[in-house]
Design an enzyme around this catalytic site. Structure first.
Site, PDB file in Angstrom:
ATOM      1  N   ASP A 393      39.067 -38.625 -45.097  1.00  0.00           N
ATOM      2  CA  ASP A 393      40.389 -39.109 -45.481  1.00  0.00           C
ATOM      3  C   ASP A 393      41.415 -39.034 -44.363  1.00  0.00           C
ATOM      4  OD1 ASP A 393      39.728 -39.786 -48.166  1.00  0.00           O
ATOM      5  OD2 ASP A 393      39.687 -37.661 -48.640  1.00  0.00           O
ATOM      6  N   GLY A 398      43.750 -41.863 -43.557  1.00  0.00           N
ATOM      7  CA  GLY A 398      45.064 -41.511 -43.046  1.00  0.00           C
ATOM      8  C   GLY A 398      45.848 -40.646 -44.010  1.00  0.00           C
ATOM      9  N   GLY A 400      48.633 -39.104 -43.477  1.00  0.00           N
ATOM     10  CA  GLY A 400      50.058 -39.393 -43.402  1.00  0.00           C
ATOM     11  C   GLY A 400      50.450 -40.646 -44.145  1.00  0.00           C
ATOM     12  N   ASN A 476      41.660 -40.837 -55.939  1.00  0.00           N
ATOM     13  CA  ASN A 476      41.558 -39.972 -57.115  1.00  0.00           C
ATOM     14  C   ASN A 476      42.051 -38.550 -56.832  1.00  0.00           C
ATOM     15  OD1 ASN A 476      38.980 -40.149 -55.531  1.00  0.00           O
ATOM     16  ND2 ASN A 476      38.438 -38.380 -56.775  1.00  0.00           N
ATOM     17  N   TYR A 477      41.916 -38.087 -55.592  1.00  0.00           N
ATOM     18  CA  TYR A 477      42.291 -36.710 -55.272  1.00  0.00           C
ATOM     19  C   TYR A 477      43.721 -36.627 -54.745  1.00  0.00           C
ATOM     20  CZ  TYR A 477      38.118 -33.856 -55.986  1.00  0.00           C
ATOM     21  OH  TYR A 477      37.096 -33.140 -56.551  1.00  0.00           O
ATOM     22  N   HIS A 528      29.912 -32.751 -55.086  1.00  0.00           N
ATOM     23  CA  HIS A 528      30.382 -33.179 -53.780  1.00  0.00           C
ATOM     24  C   HIS A 528      30.903 -31.994 -52.997  1.00  0.00           C
ATOM     25  CE1 HIS A 528      33.801 -33.451 -56.588  1.00  0.00           C
ATOM     26  NE2 HIS A 528      34.588 -33.196 -55.552  1.00  0.00           N
ATOM     27  N   HIS A 530      33.862 -30.967 -50.107  1.00  0.00           N
ATOM     28  CA  HIS A 530      35.029 -31.284 -49.286  1.00  0.00           C
ATOM     29  C   HIS A 530      34.832 -30.694 -47.900  1.00  0.00           C
ATOM     30  CE1 HIS A 530      37.173 -32.724 -52.790  1.00  0.00           C
ATOM     31  NE2 HIS A 530      36.894 -31.594 -53.416  1.00  0.00           N
ATOM     32  N   ASP A 681      42.954 -22.119 -20.890  1.00  0.00           N
ATOM     33  CA  ASP A 681      43.608 -22.849 -21.979  1.00  0.00           C
ATOM     34  C   ASP A 681      42.534 -23.314 -22.959  1.00  0.00           C
ATOM     35  OD1 ASP A 681      45.371 -24.206 -23.562  1.00  0.00           O
ATOM     36  OD2 ASP A 681      46.039 -25.617 -22.034  1.00  0.00           O
ATOM     37  N   HIS A 692      32.198 -28.628 -54.653  1.00  0.00           N
ATOM     38  CA  HIS A 692      32.788 -28.795 -55.986  1.00  0.00           C
ATOM     39  C   HIS A 692      31.699 -29.245 -56.959  1.00  0.00           C
ATOM     40  CE1 HIS A 692      36.185 -30.683 -58.656  1.00  0.00           C
ATOM     41  NE2 HIS A 692      35.528 -29.707 -59.252  1.00  0.00           N
TER      42      HIS A 692
END
Length: 735
Positions: A393, A398, A400, A476-477, A528, A530, A681, A692
């Protein structure tokens, strides 16, 4: 005349006193109809307040109606890491379309975002806790666009100060646009509803009103190698289908037994594939008993019977009588001893920049940048075509773009400040999502407590925390995503999952084959997993950091031995991670494994060892997909290790690469496995993957389930940094 002069002087003094009031409060300006004295209104139309610009409409000679104006604050660029303003997005579009390359063919804008200045240029200012001169760095945008006829992808860098294109790169033909373009969902939906084959399939199922046919969010097709007829599609999507009994009805209670394949270039419906509705591996060939389930199951109380809602739930009021403890200045948030600068992109959503902590007057750096590098779901039903059912996603949809407008006192409670965020549409025009980010302060229970058992004196300190969050609805989520700061200097990422489980039809008398849960009659919710990948660019007391993996283990000697005579010994096993190959590591819940990020050049005066912070991971299940599964390998190869430590490289922001084509972590580490990650660095990447297994109680909407990741100081301070937080009984006094 003297009286006139006298009155004029009095008026001038009044203007100066009121116009410069130190008690001007940002929250006051949000009240509708609030009249603020505004001598500056005559000339500018704005009052400047240190925290924001306030827009004023002149009502009378000396008075104006004022309200906090988020868009004006955003447009008033003041820091090189501020997100692009709507005007800058529009400027980018116009410059590109006005160029020779941009004017050829139909150009569709995928993302237009800030090209952040190179870390090497910004690091000095971060480490010295100063801001660069206002116009030291040119504002640049980076756009990913594609040709609407051919699907060819372009990367375009625009210098907004000079209004020139600096780089226009035509990507190789095998590169596909990483994210669904903003308007693709609507384009695909309309193509499906107008397609005669889809209409006929719906009629065969007894559905004649196409207005009630509901397509799920457009899913990218991540794997088409098993369907060579799809090989030449430019931008293929798969769309699972549902219906409604009426407008507003929960469509996920009424799944249809087919998926539609669409190429958005056209757009054209390419194919309709049957879905398995029985236990067999028959690719949906057995259509017996495929009757659409019609029983409603609605989460919206508007569609429940009268008096449905419980009546014994009394409101709890959250308030800050003296106002919030945080301050907002543009995109900079100051709270307690933290400073955090926020950013936002269409792909990652909320970003944290330049996180520091003021330790008794010394500003100490912690994080240069923190973000959600990836978030998605992989479904575990192996029966074709369900095997293709997965979506990243962040990189494919996306986070945002799909941010919600947040609702005060519902999504965010208490004394809340909202930030508008800006993305773009297919045409390159800015799209403002109002209240896309919220900042609020919460009570978080007891921070610390002790009762002296001798005299029974009790000292209790309650915890306040600062929550910076956004919510992204990806079909859906609904993902509730927050960065949370505590008074003991701890930093937490919390991902909470709610919304509706993705469903598919079961035939009358059919079973799900053991790959899902029946959550409603004839409604199956597949198992499923995540996946979340966090990117943490650490600067623990400076730029040169190292990492060691720390496990808690029993003392090795057997009971009765010299080293463990009574068998209860505990020690720690420290494993320095020296190379990028070493930095590919896994969680170990049985040994309480943490990762300690240290600064070898900053030695703690008490421990005589480097100061540090520790990463406490989210301890979730391993990735269930096989390492050689073509669904995840090579595109999602980063999923098979839980914590990665890499050398910092400019532009390495996404765990799966910019285009999710195996140009991410496995490739970066694979090409330089011996690259040193000591005293340099570095970037930490934490991947966690909650599984789930749906329950009946997850339908018609699932209660929020949360997963946390912690960053905590580890021998960083000289004592508990929350020791100076006042107990509640003393908070009534002014400090």
């Amino acid at each position: 005349m003297s009286i006139t002069i006298y009155l004029f002087c009095l008026l001038s003094i009044y203007i100066l006193r009121v116009g410069s009031r130190s008690d001007f409060n940002a929250s006051d300006t949000t009240k509708a109809g609030n009249l603020q004295f505004s001598p500056k209104c005559w000339t500018r139309g704005f009052i400047y307040h240190p925290d924001h610009w306030t827009k004023c409409v002149c009502k009378r000679l000396f008075y104006a109606k004022c309200e906090k104006d988020d868009s004006t604050r955003e447009n008033d660029y003041s820091h090189p890491l501020d997100p692009l303003s709507p005007e800058e997005i529009k400027q980018t579009k116009n410059i590109i379309l006005g160029s020779v390359n941009g004017s050829q063919g139909t150009l569709i804008f995928n993302t237009i975002t800030l090209q952040e200045p190179a870390k090497s240029e910004m690091l000095h200012y971060f480490l010295s806790s100063t801001d660069p001169p206002r116009f030291l760095f040119p504002r640049r945008s980076i756009s990913i666009a594609w040709n609407g006829e051919t699907g060819r992808v372009y990367e375009i860098t625009v210098n907004l100060n000079s209004a020139l294109i600096e780089v226009f790169t035509t990507m190789p033909e095998n590169i596909k646009v990483p994210i669904i373009s903003p308007d693709d969902n609507e384009v695909v939906t309309q193509a499906i509803k107008k397609d005669n084959r889809v209409i006929q399939r719906c009629l065969a199922l007894g559905i004649s009103n196409m207005d009630l046919v509901y397509s799920s969010a457009t899913w990218p097709i991540g794997y088409i190698e098993d369907r060579p007829e799809y090989a030449n599609l430019k931008r293929p999507y798969q769309v699972y289908m549902y219906t409604q009994n009426f407008n507003g009805d929960n469509a996920y209670a009424h799944p249809l037994p087919f998926v539609v394949i669409v190429d958005v270039i056209g757009p054209v419906v390419v194919a309709i594939e049957n879905l398995p509705t029985h236990a067999e591996y028959d690719s949906g060939e057995n259509q017996n008993g495929n009757v659409v389930p019609k029983t409603p199951s609605n989460y919206d109380s508007d569609f429940r019977p009268p008096n449905f809602l419980r009546r014994d739930d009394k409101p709890i009021k959250v308030s800050s009588p003296k106002g919030p403890s945080y301050k907002v200045k543009g995109n900079l948030i100051e709270w307690q001893k933290f400073k955090i600068r926020i950013g936002f992109t269409a792909r990652e959503g909320l970003i944290l920049h330049h996180v520091t902590y003021n330790d008794n007057g010394t500003v100490r750096p912690i994080l240069y940048r923190a973000s959600i590098s990836e978030l998605g779901s992989i479904y575990g039903d192996p029966r074709p075509p369900f095997h293709r059912k997965y979506s990243m996603d962040a990189s494919q949809v996306g986070l945002g773009w799909l941010s919600d407008e947040l609702i005060s006192q519902e999504d965010c409670v208490g004394e809340t400040t909202f930030f508008n965020v800006t993305v773009n549409n297919n045409f390159g025009d800015p799209v403002v999502i109002r209240k896309g980010i919220c900042v609020t302060e919460e009570d978080a229970g007891i921070l610390w407590k002790h009762v002296d058992f001798r005299n029974k004196k009790s000292v209790t300190v309650r915890s306040h925390r600062l929550v910076i969050s956004f919510i992204s609805t990806t079909g859906n989520y609904d993902f509730l995503l927050s960065w949370i700061f505590y008074q003991d200097a701890s930093i937490q990422f919390e991902g909470s999952f709610t919304g509706i489980v993705s469903t598919n039809m079961l035939a009358v008398g059919g079973t799900n084959g053991g790959f899902g849960s029946v959550v409603f009659p004839q409604v199956n919710a597949q198992y499923h997993q995540h996946v979340v990948a966090l990117r943490l660019d650490t600067e623990i007391d400076g730029n040169a950091n190292s990492v060691e993996m720390r496990d808690v283990v029993p003392v090795t000697g057997p009971t009765g031995s010299n080293e463990n005579p009574y068998g209860q010994g505990i020690t720690v096993l420290n494993t320095p991670l020296k190379t990028q190959a070493d930095g590919r590591t896994k969680i170990s819940p049985l040994t309480g494994r943490v990762w300690v990020i240290t600064n070898p050049q900053a030695i703690h005066p008490a421990t005589n060892s480097p100061v540090g912070w520790k990463l406490m991971p989210s301890e979730t299940a391993q990735i269930m997909a096989k390492p050689d599964s073509p669904m995840v390998n090579p595109k999602l190869g980063f999923l098979f290790d839980d914590v990665w430590i890499t050398r910092y490289e400019e532009g390495h922001l996404y765990a799966g690469g910019t285009y999710l084509n195996n140009s991410g972590l496995p490739e970066w580490v694979g090409t330089d496995p011996g690259g040193s990650i000591e005293n340099t660095d570095i970037v930490l990447w934490h991947v966690f993957s909650p599984v789930h297994i749906p329950r009946v109680e997850d339908f018609p909407v699932m209660s929020s389930e949360s997963h946390q990741v912690w960053l905590k100081p580890h021998n960083f301070f000289i004592e508990n940094p929350a020791i100076d937080v006042p107990p509640p009984r003393l908070r009534k006094h002014e400090f």
